[in-house]
Design an enzyme around this catalytic site. Structure first.
Site, PDB file in Angstrom:
ATOM      1  N   LYS A 128      12.788  31.232 -38.457  1.00 55.60           N
ATOM      2  CA  LYS A 128      12.754  32.676 -38.734  1.00 55.60           C
ATOM      3  C   LYS A 128      11.353  33.162 -39.094  1.00 55.60           C
ATOM      4  O   LYS A 128      11.179  34.098 -39.864  1.00 55.60           O
ATOM      5  CB  LYS A 128      13.766  33.055 -39.834  1.00 55.60           C
ATOM      6  CG  LYS A 128      15.216  32.778 -39.440  1.00 55.60           C
ATOM      7  CD  LYS A 128      16.178  33.379 -40.412  1.00 55.60           C
ATOM      8  CE  LYS A 128      17.618  33.030 -40.052  1.00 55.60           C
ATOM      9  NZ  LYS A 128      18.037  33.565 -38.783  1.00 55.60           N
ATOM     10  N   ASP A 182      23.569  40.497 -26.797  1.00 51.07           N
ATOM     11  CA  ASP A 182      22.611  40.653 -25.706  1.00 51.07           C
ATOM     12  C   ASP A 182      21.565  39.552 -25.648  1.00 51.07           C
ATOM     13  O   ASP A 182      20.769  39.502 -24.715  1.00 51.07           O
ATOM     14  CB  ASP A 182      21.896  42.011 -25.812  1.00 51.07           C
ATOM     15  CG  ASP A 182      21.114  42.153 -27.107  1.00 51.07           C
ATOM     16  OD1 ASP A 182      21.262  41.282 -27.993  1.00 51.07           O
ATOM     17  OD2 ASP A 182      20.358  43.127 -27.249  1.00 51.07           O
ATOM     18  N   ASP A 229      26.968  42.026 -32.388  1.00 48.61           N
ATOM     19  CA  ASP A 229      25.588  41.899 -32.821  1.00 48.61           C
ATOM     20  C   ASP A 229      25.092  43.287 -33.222  1.00 48.61           C
ATOM     21  O   ASP A 229      25.697  44.295 -32.875  1.00 48.61           O
ATOM     22  CB  ASP A 229      24.753  41.325 -31.671  1.00 48.61           C
ATOM     23  CG  ASP A 229      23.328  41.005 -32.099  1.00 48.61           C
ATOM     24  OD1 ASP A 229      23.125  40.714 -33.288  1.00 48.61           O
ATOM     25  OD2 ASP A 229      22.424  41.070 -31.244  1.00 48.61           O
ATOM     26  N   ASP A 257      23.429  34.759 -28.751  1.00 48.50           N
ATOM     27  CA  ASP A 257      24.819  35.202 -28.699  1.00 48.50           C
ATOM     28  C   ASP A 257      25.647  34.414 -27.687  1.00 48.50           C
ATOM     29  O   ASP A 257      26.870  34.484 -27.704  1.00 48.50           O
ATOM     30  CB  ASP A 257      24.890  36.690 -28.323  1.00 48.50           C
ATOM     31  CG  ASP A 257      24.206  37.582 -29.333  1.00 48.50           C
ATOM     32  OD1 ASP A 257      24.432  37.379 -30.524  1.00 48.50           O
ATOM     33  OD2 ASP A 257      23.435  38.470 -28.925  1.00 48.50           O
TER      34      ASP A 257
END
Length: 1204
Positions: free
Chosen positions: A579, A806, A468, A810
């Site tokens: 988003k 994190d 990431d 993920d």
């Protein structure tokens, strides 16, 4: 906070005849030269017949140029069309993913039925209560509408402590584990130990049949069985010790949660929660207990671990309670479920084992039975060696009973047992566990915690690391740098990196106040306290919102009052699907009282806008010209590696939307289009210190590092170019340099690709092949589902995949990866739970240390095995000569056991402390490299397998074979062509026990040690009066028609070839000395071999080779044991030594030990070319020095330390 001085400028087309890009750092000249040199030339077309070349579809952002003649670079050519055979081959590699999906769906339905049966036993009914009743039942206080949930009081600290004492901590009883006795027996039941126990029991059976002739077996049987228990005990001890280490690691990172007590929000250990506590849960959290939700904003939970539901479930307050089943109640959030979006407040209903998950046995789980690749390889090696040992023992038994022993089954069995013991490396399991435990401790000292010991070695075997960006590669410290409003670019603070036309910050500029209002009101942040000045508060929220809040607080003196006056009417929090985040607030304007504010990904926000806020404060139509200026501003911000946020708003007319209007997401009565575009805000999140060098080191070690991020492609690419992740050209950058259209750039001309997440769902198998075979990869605008698909497809090509992350988004990829690596400080509870490894200080550079440790473990384990199996030949070949020539027995079964467990076991364990032989270890390819050849071979195997499968005619899903069919296929497989094609296929993989290791142990060093032992054996006999001819004659006498047994204390006299007469005592002592020197020869030669096996890159000399003092401790202990056994008369009854053996005879095996070192040196020279071929070629353009920001910070730290 100033911009990073190492920031690259946008890539611009080169001038005519200029072949280099102009995307270089504007400050540091050395760095500018390094950056410009970092673009590699186009890779030539792979001429390998097995190379699969595919054309990549156009990227989502195309740059149109004037039509110019397209001239392909020389030597560049590519197939633009795929044959049907190539398409089938590409698809075959991913066929198993379809099988997994079908099996998962079937398992989900089965699990749901089991849950329905067990749910009836669950005692949770509070979901039927109203919020007011819950407050009364649990004697707590929380705020109900119209009051804000954040004003809840909760329990007092005193009351919470009393309830904790009464109800106990909020922890689940750990899953049932095997008892210590069961674990010990598991260690005892390993194949090596079983062989030893069977051999020992067999000796005692022979003792019972004929005690007089088999009295020596009394000791041998006890030793064999005792050795098995000792070996199991050592392995058991190491396992218990390693579990204690892992438990202590996990205790260092206890789960925490946010709780409201006495009106204050604080973070406390989840174990201290009690019934009636008011808890705040947010996206990324793991629900700490069973909660009754009394306030929520777009709160969604992942109940898949409970119900198997794949879609997130909404949770909200139900004023009248819920009449649904417990598991379906919308006002309950269950312990251990994941919060995937939104936030909410809840009251703790149940804690610990009284929670829903604690009451259902099937959900508490049990110990995992997963086997790591290393464990599988070790098991395979153990099986092979055991089979060799058994087969050899049987052969020697057949030869012995027909020749030397002449039908004496008992003595022949003892002889066969000695051969079997010679092959078995008894201490291997303990060595493996010790190696992993030591490495885990070393990594813990470097702030890397492992939750699974096998994960340490897996890190060393990685071929691909998907990472990431935010919080992993960058510092997760966002700072607003630029604002684009009214078609003008403004700087948020004084900076030397801005373009010449960038204006200084002006609070009075049209639209600036609107940007600040959106930053203040459209925010989910919380403060630790509000009774201190703004700049002294700790902001609780994600990095982007924290950066916007810092910017807003700096420019809005009445921040708190503004949030209090303009209360939220409705909101939709940010999530990975939309988003964007939306909020409706009470803020008067000319036409009404309500205002909608939106912020989020620029491309998503712009789609909802049809006007923009001009420089004079008017809403004007969004024309193509305005959109072009927007693109230029966006590209300017993103190309600097900054995260870009768009802001928009709607001033709702009062006649249609009065202040009392009820908005609802479910009813779709919230405005989601027709917005007025306000502006763009860029935030800088610079790379972490050491990330650039870490990625360069990983790439130099042959590990492909790719970025998988939710940021915009341009932002992701700019950051990637700063940190060594992208050096070469993408299609777009090459198109700009060569003035060619993007669609005329072929895939084999570029070394980098930036893939937009919108493409992932529609990618075909051959497109996946092409992308994952690209040298430098960035995936941008990805969702959690996309990250998971990327990991699955990479694994399908044979990659051993590591994933760092994190956030909650993920966690699916962290679970699926071969090794999940989470961040401790910035990481969510979800990501830390899903990962196998946790970086305590969030330092990405620690992965380099982990890779080094992983590779060192494999190298040391290989050395240990190589060392241990080397003594098999000098133990077995003399036994063969004993029955074939014949000669007196050179080594008894007990002496073989003393070799294997007297000093070999501890010597093998000492390799666990070996340091790396050379820095070149981090320049070698991974031990299972993924190449174009390995991919083709893997796909060919998959294609052969898919052709034998059956598919459902309606759904197309593969039909798993029945148990009977599986057995039949298993039996038939050795008689099929595909079976042998798979077995005999060439591979570049380096396995734990390979041909080079076996050649070294059995054909090279083993032979040298065997010759040394036999030479010493014959010399000792010769000095005692027995020539080799005499030895054979004496042994032959024992197998004649009238057998005469020599070499015992009561043997008749023997006349040698020189006419000398040797009595029984002399014969017995000569045999004892010969057996003693054979034992010592193997020991002494192995002492030299201990250093010879370390020679791979360098000669076996120097400080590095002798730096492990534990090796010398093993040698010293072995020497003491040898002297004790050979030169102590009371032990001669058992071991058969002789104190008459002269130390001068030790020089013979010492000379052969020198030969071992000499051959090892020659071997280093012979294999040097092969090692050079396995070394990763230098990557041009890697920037292996810190960024300017890092260097300046280190300089300031150094100067401050000097002043102190």
């Amino acid at each position: 906070m100033s911009g990073d001085e190492n920031e690259p400028a946008p890539v611009v087309p080169p001038s005519e005849g200029d072949g280099q890009p102009h995307a270089v750092s504007p400050v540091d000249d050395a760095e500018e030269k390094a950056s410009s040199a970092s673009v590699s030339p186009p890779a030539p077309l792979d001429q390998d017949a097995h190379h699969i070349a595919f054309s990549r579809p156009e990227e989502d952002e195309k740059h149109q140029h004037a039509a110019v003649p397209v001239v392909r670079p020389p030597g560049v050519g590519m197939r633009r069309q795929l044959t049907q055979e190539q398409k089938e081959l590409s698809a075959a590699g991913y066929a198993h993913l379809q099988e997994e999906r079908a099996a998962k769906a079937k398992e989900k339905g089965k699990g749901k039925k089991e849950l329905d049966l067990e749910e009836k036993q669950v005692d949770i009914h509070e979901h039927q209560y109203t919020p007011a009743r819950v407050m009364d039942e649990f004697h707590t206080t929380f705020a109900l509408p119209p009051l804000a949930a954040g004003t809840s009081i909760g329990l007092s600290e005193q009351e919470a402590a009393a309830r904790l004492k009464r109800d106990g901590p909020n922890v689940l009883t750990p899953p049932k584990k095997k008892s210590a006795l069961r674990r010990f027996f598991d260690c005892l039941s390993s194949l090596f130990n079983v062989l030893l126990i069977i051999a020992g029991v067999l000796e005692y059976i022979l003792l019972g049949i004929d005690f007089a002739d088999n009295q020596a077996n009394e000791y041998l049987g006890a030793i064999l069985i005792g050795v098995a228990f000792l070996n199991a005990g050592i392995e058991f001890y190491q396992l218990q010790k390693s579990e204690a280490i892992l438990a202590s690691f996990l205790a260092m990172i206890p789960p925490t949660c946010r709780v409201v007590r006495e009106g204050k929000l604080s973070s406390v250990p989840a174990a201290s929660l009690v019934k009636g506590d008011v808890v705040l849960i947010r996206m990324g959290d793991k629900t700490p207990a069973d909660l009754y939700i009394f306030a929520a904003t777009d709160l969604k939970v992942d109940n898949s671990s409970l119900t198997g539901e794949s879609e997130p479930q909404e949770r909200r307050c139900l004023p009248e309670g819920s009449t649904a089943r417990t598991v379906e109640a919308e006002n309950l959030a269950f312990n251990s479920t994941l919060i995937v979006s939104g936030e909410g407040y809840g009251v703790v209903l149940r804690t610990g084992d009284n929670t829903f998950i604690g009451q259902i046995a099937s959900l508490t789980g049990s110990e995992s039975g997963n086997r790591s690749p290393l464990a599988i390889e070790i098991d395979h090696f153990v099986l092979i060696i055991s089979c060799i040992a058994i087969i050899t023992a049987v052969i020697f038994f057949a030869i012995g009973i027909g020749s030397v022993y002449k039908g004496k089954a008992a003595q022949t069995v003892t002889f066969a047992v000695s051969v079997l013991v010679a092959w078995v490396p008894e201490g291997l399991p303990a060595t493996v566990t010790l190696l992993l435990s030591i490495a885990a401790k070393r990594m813990a000292n470097q702030n890397v915690l492992v939750k699974d010991l096998q994960g340490v070695e897996t890190l060393g075997a990685l071929t691909l690391l998907a990472t990431d960006k935010t919080g992993t590669l960058t510092r997760n410290q966002m700072t607003v740098t630029n604002i684009w409003i009214g078609l003008k670019m403004y700087s948020a603070f004084q900076s030397n990196n801005d373009a010449a036309d960038t204006l200084p910050f002006d609070i009075k500029a049209s639209g600036m106040r609107d940007i600040i209002n959106i930053a203040v009101l459209n925010s989910k942040i919380k403060f630790d306290r509000t009774d201190v000045p703004f700049d002294q508060r700790e902001i609780l929220g994600d990095a982007t919102e924290t950066g916007l809040t810092r910017f807003a607080g700096r420019n809005e003196p009445s921040y708190d009052k503004m949030r209090e006056v303009h209360e939220k009417v409705f909101e939709i929090p940010f999530n990975s699907e939309n988003k964007w985040a939306l909020v409706i607030v009470n803020m008067n304007h000319v036409n009404g009282q309500l205002r909608v504010m939106m912020k989020g990904a620029p491309e998503r926000v712009l789609m909802k806008c049809d006007t923009y806020l001009s420089a004079d404060g008017k809403s004007l139509p969004l024309t193509d010209d305005i959109k072009k200026q927007y693109d230029d501003a966006y590209n300017y911000m993103a190309s600097r590696g900054h995260r870009v946020i768009a802001c928009a708003q709607i001033l709702l007319p009062g006649d249609k939307y009065p202040a009392t209007y009820h908005f609802s997401k479910q009813e779709n009565n919230c405005p989601v289009e027709g917005y007025c575009f306000v502006g763009l805000v860029s935030l800088e999140d610079p790379p972490k210190h050491g990330v650039r060098e870490a990625i360069g080191t990983l790439r130099s070690a042959g590990i492909k590092v790719m970025m998988v991020t939710g940021d915009h492609p341009k932002t992701a690419e700019a950051i990637a170019r700063k940190i060594n992740l992208i050096i070469g050209d993408t299609k777009e950058s090459l198109a700009r340099k060569t003035h060619r259209p993007v669609d005329q750039i072929y895939a084999d001309e570029v070394e980098a690709v930036v893939v937009h997440g919108d493409r992932i769902d529609s990618l075909q198998p051959h497109e996946w092949d092409e992308i994952l075979n690209t040298r430098e990869i960035v995936f941008a605008r990805t969702s959690p589902k996309h990250k998971l698909e990327i990991v699955k497809h990479a694994q399908a090509l044979g990659h051993i995949v590591g994933v760092t992350g994190d956030g909650v988004n993920d966690s699916p990829a962290l679970k699926k990866a071969d090794l999940g690596i989470a961040m401790n400080i910035s990481g969510s509870d979800v990501s830390k739970e899903a990962a196998n490894m946790i970086l305590l200080d969030d330092n990405f550079a620690s992965t380099v240390k982990g890779v080094t440790e992983g590779r060192l473990i494999f190298a040391n384990l290989k050395r240990s095995i190589q060392y241990t199996v080397s003594h098999s030949v000098p133990e077995v070949i003399p036994q063969l000569l004993y029955v074939v020539v014949p000669i007196p027995l050179p080594l008894s079964a007990i002496l073989i056991l003393v070799i294997d467990l007297g000093f070999e076991l501890f010597a093998a364990l000492s390799f666990a402390w070996d340091p790396p032989e050379s820095e070149q270890m981090m320049r070698l390819q991974p031990r299972k490299p993924v190449t174009s050849g390995s991919i083709v071979r893997r796909k060919q195997r998959a294609l052969r397998r898919t052709k034998t499968m059956h598919y459902d005619e309606e759904t197309g899903d593969p039909i798993p074979p029945s148990w009977g069919r599986k057995m039949l296929m298993h039996l038939q497989s050795p008689f099929t062509k595909s079976f042998w094609l798979d077995r005999l296929e060439k591979s570049d993989d380096e396995i734990l026990v390979d041909g080079k290791l076996l050649s070294y142990a059995y054909l090279e060093i083993g032979v040298i040690e065997m010759l040394g032992a036999l030479v010493a054996y014959f010399v000792v006999f010769y000095k005692a009066g027995f020539s080799p001819y005499d030895l054979r004659r004496a042994q032959d006498a024992g197998s004649g028609s009238n057998p005469i047994v020599y070499f015992t204390a009561g043997s008749p006299d023997f006349v040698n070839a020189r006419g000398q007469t040797l009595n029984g005592a002399q014969q017995y002592d000569a045999l004892a000395q010969a057996q003693s020197i054979t034992y010592l020869s193997i020991y002494i030669a192995q002492c030299f071999n201990m250093f010879a096996v370390k020679a791979k890159f360098k000669f076996p000399f120097g400080r590095q080779i002798i730096s492990n003092y534990w090796n010398f401790a093993g040698i010293f202990c072995g020497a003491c044991l040898a002297m004790f056994i050979i030169y102590t008369p009371p032990l001669h009854v058992v071991f058969g030594g002789s104190y008459h053996l002269s130390p001068l005879y030790w020089l013979i095996p010492a000379a052969f030990g020198v030969l071992v070192i000499a051959w090892s040196s020659i071997r280093v020279m012979l294999l040097r070319h092969a090692i050079e071929d396995a070394t990763v070629k230098p990557i041009k353009g890697l920037l292996m020095f810190p960024t300017m920001r890092t260097m300046s910070i280190r300089a300031r730290q150094s100067s401050s330390e000097k002043r102190e």
